[in-house]
Design a protein around this motif. Structure first.
Motif, PDB file in Angstrom:
ATOM      1  N   TYR A   3       0.840  -1.179   0.000  1.00 48.78           N
ATOM      2  CA  TYR A   3       0.000   0.000   0.000  1.00 48.78           C
ATOM      3  C   TYR A   3       0.885   1.242   0.000  1.00 48.78           C
ATOM      4  O   TYR A   3       1.992   1.232   0.525  1.00 48.78           O
ATOM      5  N   GLN A  26       0.803   5.106   1.397  1.00 47.44           N
ATOM      6  CA  GLN A  26       0.078   5.970   2.317  1.00 47.44           C
ATOM      7  C   GLN A  26       0.660   7.374   2.240  1.00 47.44           C
ATOM      8  O   GLN A  26       1.795   7.599   2.628  1.00 47.44           O
ATOM      9  N   LYS A  84      -3.293  10.319   4.272  1.00 47.48           N
ATOM     10  CA  LYS A  84      -4.354   9.655   5.024  1.00 47.48           C
ATOM     11  C   LYS A  84      -4.322   8.134   4.844  1.00 47.48           C
ATOM     12  O   LYS A  84      -3.405   7.469   5.252  1.00 47.48           O
ATOM     13  N   ALA A  85      -5.361   7.615   4.188  1.00 49.36           N
ATOM     14  CA  ALA A  85      -5.537   6.159   4.189  1.00 49.36           C
ATOM     15  C   ALA A  85      -4.569   5.463   3.238  1.00 49.36           C
ATOM     16  O   ALA A  85      -4.174   6.007   2.220  1.00 49.36           O
ATOM     17  N   PRO A  86      -4.181   4.256   3.587  1.00 49.31           N
ATOM     18  CA  PRO A  86      -3.391   3.458   2.647  1.00 49.31           C
ATOM     19  C   PRO A  86      -4.187   3.189   1.374  1.00 49.31           C
ATOM     20  O   PRO A  86      -5.366   2.865   1.446  1.00 49.31           O
TER      21      PRO A  86
END
Lengths: 111, 114
Positions: free
Chosen positions: A36, A38, A41-43
């Motif tokens: 992922y 990042q 914020k979110a992955p």
């Protein structure tokens, strides 16, 4: 205890450089490895690797898994400042089990 | 492209107060998760939820935490009496039955406990 270890923890490169990020894992009931990205914020999902030796590519990013040696690498060629982020590696196990994350590699690409 | 949404994006609360973090998973997903990430640390699993019940929880997920799917779309995490150490980014994730390996993450809620 299941664990995922990433190295290096941080990396600073110049635009245009190629980088290799490492991820090793020691987990029971391993099913697949996920990468992922990042940013703030979110992955966000990059790759899922299930089979050994098969490279996955997306533009300048590529990744491969070695299930015998229990590691994966993420390569980024011709890096750009927009590649600056924390790259997370996570192991997915069989069953409806949560992902086991590494601490991430913080990549900084400078112009 | 469908995405997981979370509200609020940032919540500031006083120690001892209750907070509810909300998530709307991707509509055809059936597995739901909460993770948290304390600043500078790794993403940690809290709880997974399937078929209207908790399927797994970590040591972090003690009696102060609860999850609920109050209707067909929302998935909530409640912290009954917040502590300073609950300050973190809380991520909701969901995955479908048909793509069991990919968990899609929401943008996160930054919880600050003062």
């Amino acid at each position: 205890e299941d664990k995922v270890v990433q190295s290096p923890l941080s990396l600073v490169v110049h635009e245009g450089d190629t980088v290799t990020l490492n991820c090793s894992y020691e987990v029971t009931n391993f099913r697949s490895l996920l990468w992922y990205k990042q940013e703030k914020k979110a992955p966000t999902f990059l790759f899922m690797l299930t089979s050994s030796g098969i490279e996955k590519k997306s533009g300048r990013l590529s990744s491969i898994l070695d299930k015998k040696e229990l590691f994966s690498i993420l390569n980024i060629t011709a890096t750009q400042t927009g590649d600056s982020a924390v790259y997370l590696c996570a192991a997915s196990l069989f069953g409806n089990t949560p992902l086991v994350f590494g601490k991430g590699t913080r990549l900084s690409v400078i112009a | 492209e469908p995405e997981v949404t979370q509200t609020p994006s940032h919540q500031v609360t006083q120690m001892g107060q209750e907070v509810i973090l909300r998530c709307v998973p991707i509509s055809n997903h059936l597995y739901f998760y909460w993770y948290r990430q304390i600043l500078g640390q790794k993403v940690e699993f809290l709880v997974s939820f399937y078929n209207n019940e908790i399927s797994e929880k970590s040591e972090i997920f003690d009696d102060q935490f609860s999850v609920e799917r109050p209707d067909g779309s929302n998935f909530t995490l409640k912290i009954r009496s917040t502590k300073l150490e609950d300050s973190a980014m809380y991520f909701c994730a969901s995955k479908s039955v048909r793509l069991p390996y990919e968990q899609y993450f929401g943008p996160g809620t930054r919880l600050t406990v003062t």
